[in-house]
Design an enzyme around this catalytic site. Structure first.
Site, mmCIF file in Angstrom:
data_model
loop_
_atom_site.group_PDB
_atom_site.id
_atom_site.type_symbol
_atom_site.label_atom_id
_atom_site.label_comp_id
_atom_site.label_asym_id
_atom_site.label_seq_id
_atom_site.Cartn_x
_atom_site.Cartn_y
_atom_site.Cartn_z
ATOM 1 N N SER A 45 0.855 -1.200 0.000
ATOM 2 C CA SER A 45 0.000 0.000 0.000
ATOM 3 C C SER A 45 0.883 1.239 0.000
ATOM 4 O O SER A 45 2.019 1.204 0.503
ATOM 5 C CB SER A 45 -0.856 0.010 1.267
ATOM 6 O OG SER A 45 -1.559 1.234 1.379
ATOM 7 N N TYR A 79 -2.088 -0.523 10.726
ATOM 8 C CA TYR A 79 -2.201 -0.856 9.299
ATOM 9 C C TYR A 79 -0.947 -0.404 8.550
ATOM 10 O O TYR A 79 -0.354 -1.172 7.783
ATOM 11 C CB TYR A 79 -3.456 -0.209 8.708
ATOM 12 C CG TYR A 79 -3.654 -0.529 7.240
ATOM 13 C CD1 TYR A 79 -4.161 -1.762 6.848
ATOM 14 C CD2 TYR A 79 -3.326 0.395 6.248
ATOM 15 C CE1 TYR A 79 -4.336 -2.072 5.498
ATOM 16 C CE2 TYR A 79 -3.497 0.099 4.897
ATOM 17 C CZ TYR A 79 -4.006 -1.133 4.525
ATOM 18 O OH TYR A 79 -4.177 -1.430 3.182
HETATM 19 N N1 NAP Z 1 -8.894 -0.720 -1.030
HETATM 20 C C1 NAP Z 1 -7.817 0.072 -0.888
HETATM 21 O O1 NAP Z 1 -7.901 1.314 -0.978
HETATM 22 C C2 NAP Z 1 -6.466 -0.539 -0.643
HETATM 23 C C3 NAP Z 1 -5.351 0.316 -0.687
HETATM 24 C C4 NAP Z 1 -4.094 -0.224 -0.472
HETATM 25 C C5 NAP Z 1 -3.939 -1.576 -0.255
HETATM 26 N N2 NAP Z 1 -5.032 -2.387 -0.224
HETATM 27 C C6 NAP Z 1 -4.824 -3.812 0.037
HETATM 28 O O2 NAP Z 1 -5.474 -4.579 -0.956
HETATM 29 C C7 NAP Z 1 -5.791 -5.859 -0.416
HETATM 30 C C8 NAP Z 1 -7.242 -6.197 -0.744
HETATM 31 O O3 NAP Z 1 -8.078 -5.281 -0.069
HETATM 32 P P1 NAP Z 1 -9.501 -4.805 -0.636
HETATM 33 O O4 NAP Z 1 -9.506 -3.339 -0.611
HETATM 34 O O5 NAP Z 1 -9.824 -5.528 -1.859
HETATM 35 O O6 NAP Z 1 -10.441 -5.254 0.586
HETATM 36 P P2 NAP Z 1 -11.696 -6.234 0.662
HETATM 37 O O7 NAP Z 1 -12.665 -5.956 -0.426
HETATM 38 O O8 NAP Z 1 -12.163 -6.161 2.068
HETATM 39 O O9 NAP Z 1 -11.056 -7.671 0.372
HETATM 40 C C9 NAP Z 1 -10.181 -8.280 1.283
HETATM 41 C C10 NAP Z 1 -10.008 -9.720 0.866
HETATM 42 O O10 NAP Z 1 -9.104 -10.332 1.803
HETATM 43 C C11 NAP Z 1 -9.681 -11.533 2.258
HETATM 44 N N3 NAP Z 1 -9.279 -11.817 3.622
HETATM 45 C C12 NAP Z 1 -9.361 -11.017 4.717
HETATM 46 N N4 NAP Z 1 -8.940 -11.674 5.807
HETATM 47 C C13 NAP Z 1 -8.581 -12.914 5.380
HETATM 48 C C14 NAP Z 1 -8.078 -14.053 6.038
HETATM 49 N N5 NAP Z 1 -7.866 -14.081 7.367
HETATM 50 N N6 NAP Z 1 -7.796 -15.146 5.296
HETATM 51 C C15 NAP Z 1 -7.995 -15.153 3.959
HETATM 52 N N7 NAP Z 1 -8.497 -14.112 3.291
HETATM 53 C C16 NAP Z 1 -8.780 -13.001 3.994
HETATM 54 C C17 NAP Z 1 -11.195 -11.322 2.173
HETATM 55 O O11 NAP Z 1 -11.846 -12.568 1.978
HETATM 56 P P3 NAP Z 1 -12.677 -13.380 3.096
HETATM 57 O O12 NAP Z 1 -13.307 -12.380 4.003
HETATM 58 O O13 NAP Z 1 -13.656 -14.156 2.266
HETATM 59 O O14 NAP Z 1 -11.658 -14.240 3.742
HETATM 60 C C18 NAP Z 1 -11.305 -10.495 0.904
HETATM 61 O O15 NAP Z 1 -11.384 -11.325 -0.221
HETATM 62 C C19 NAP Z 1 -5.493 -5.778 1.077
HETATM 63 O O16 NAP Z 1 -4.241 -6.363 1.337
HETATM 64 C C20 NAP Z 1 -5.429 -4.290 1.336
HETATM 65 O O17 NAP Z 1 -4.632 -3.966 2.437
HETATM 66 C C21 NAP Z 1 -6.286 -1.901 -0.418
#
Ligand code: NAP
Length: 249
Positions: free
Chosen positions: A142, A155
């Site tokens: 990130s 985070y």
């Molecule tokens: N959205 C942003 O602005 C942003 C910015 C920078 C970085 N990121 C990073 O991008 C990645 C994806 O985030 P997102 O924004 O797409 O969020 P999201 O829509 O909440 O998706 C998160 C995913 O991670 C999975 N997950 C969470 N805990 C887990 C666990 N214990 N075991 C296995 N899977 C798990 C969830 O699946 P289940 O709940 O089905 O397990 C879900 O598929 C993350 O690493 C986040 O830090 C996001």
């Protein structure tokens, strides 16, 4: 033969969008997350896409918090696929946490999933790639790894640590023909936080996935997403005046 990409956290947000993007680029898929029903629904959606009906899409239930089971579960998934070319370490969580307000467990939870779970996933992938003679490891870090953000201390710490882990891995793994790509997203509209619209320069998960796929296919060491304006602002992030973040409280 088609390439295969494995994505953790594929049940929603960026991981789901990456699955749809890579399917449309002709990749077979291995998808992992805790919510198996969401993965099965995604598989059904993918095979209905034009040109995707013959893709192999394998799904598996994975909780990266159970670090002891991450290797065996992922190796089971890998063994169901013909080959594994790319593993995207994407599963992650976020939560606003205030320091000194009884939220230690929430902070430790972020570290468990985003750092320990990610490291366990990297180890499982690299073990497989070493035996296969190479591969590409992608870590979703990130831009928060670069700049301090109030109420995001845990985070930011997980992402800074994961970025450093990936940077070290890139050097260590070169001789095994394992390339490492570190993705630094800005703000992407997903369910990870419920107020994403108030953050600057938000993009859809679909746009983010498209840009990420380009970085991954070009095997870049780092990809900033969305590229603009964050590529320009990236050098400033580490020195951002603290007042900039105040309006987001
Ligand atoms: N959205 C942003 O602005 C942003 C910015 C920078 C970085 N990121 C990073 O991008 C990645 C994806 O985030 P997102 O924004 O797409 O969020 P999201 O829509 O909440 O998706 C998160 C995913 O991670 C999975 N997950 C969470 N805990 C887990 C666990 N214990 N075991 C296995 N899977 C798990 C969830 O699946 P289940 O709940 O089905 O397990 C879900 O598929 C993350 O690493 C986040 O830090 C996001």
């Amino acid at each position: 033969m088609s390439k295969t990409v494995v994505i953790t956290g594929a049940s929603s947000g960026i991981g789901k969008a990456l699955a749809l993007e890579f399917a449309q680029r002709g990749y077979n898929l291995g998808l992992a997350a805790r919510r198996l029903d969401k993965l099965e629904a995604l598989r059904a959606e993918i095979v209905l896409l034009p040109g995707c009906q013959n893709l192999q899409v394998e799904v598996i239930e994975l909780d990266v918090n159970q670090t002891d089971t991450v290797g065996p579960v992922l190796h089971t998934l890998f063994s169901h696929l013909n080959q594994v070319d790319v593993v995207i370490v994407n599963a992650g969580v976020n939560k606003l946490t205030s320091i000194g307000k009884g939220q230690l467990n929430e902070e430790l939870g972020l570290i468990q999933t985003n750092l320990l779970g990610a490291i366990a996933t990297v180890n499982a992938a690299v073990e497989w790639f070493k035996q296969a003679g190479g591969g590409q490891l992608v870590g979703i870090s990130s831009l928060a790894s670069l700049t301090p953000i109030p109420k995001q201390a845990a985070y930011c710490a997980t992402k800074a640590a994961f970025s450093m882990y990936l940077d070290s891995a890139a050097i260590e793994l070169k001789k095994y023909k394992i390339d490492v790509t570190k993705i630094l997203p800005g703000f992407v509209k997903t369910d990870i936080v419920d107020n994403m619209d108030k953050f600057p320069f938000v993009v859809s998960a679909e746009q983010a996935a498209k840009e990420m796929a380009q970085h991954i296919e070009k095997r870049r060491s780092t990809g900033v997403v969305p590229a603009y304006p964050w590529k320009l602002l990236k050098p400033l992030l580490a020195n951002m005046p603290s007042g900039v973040w105040r309006y987001m409280k």
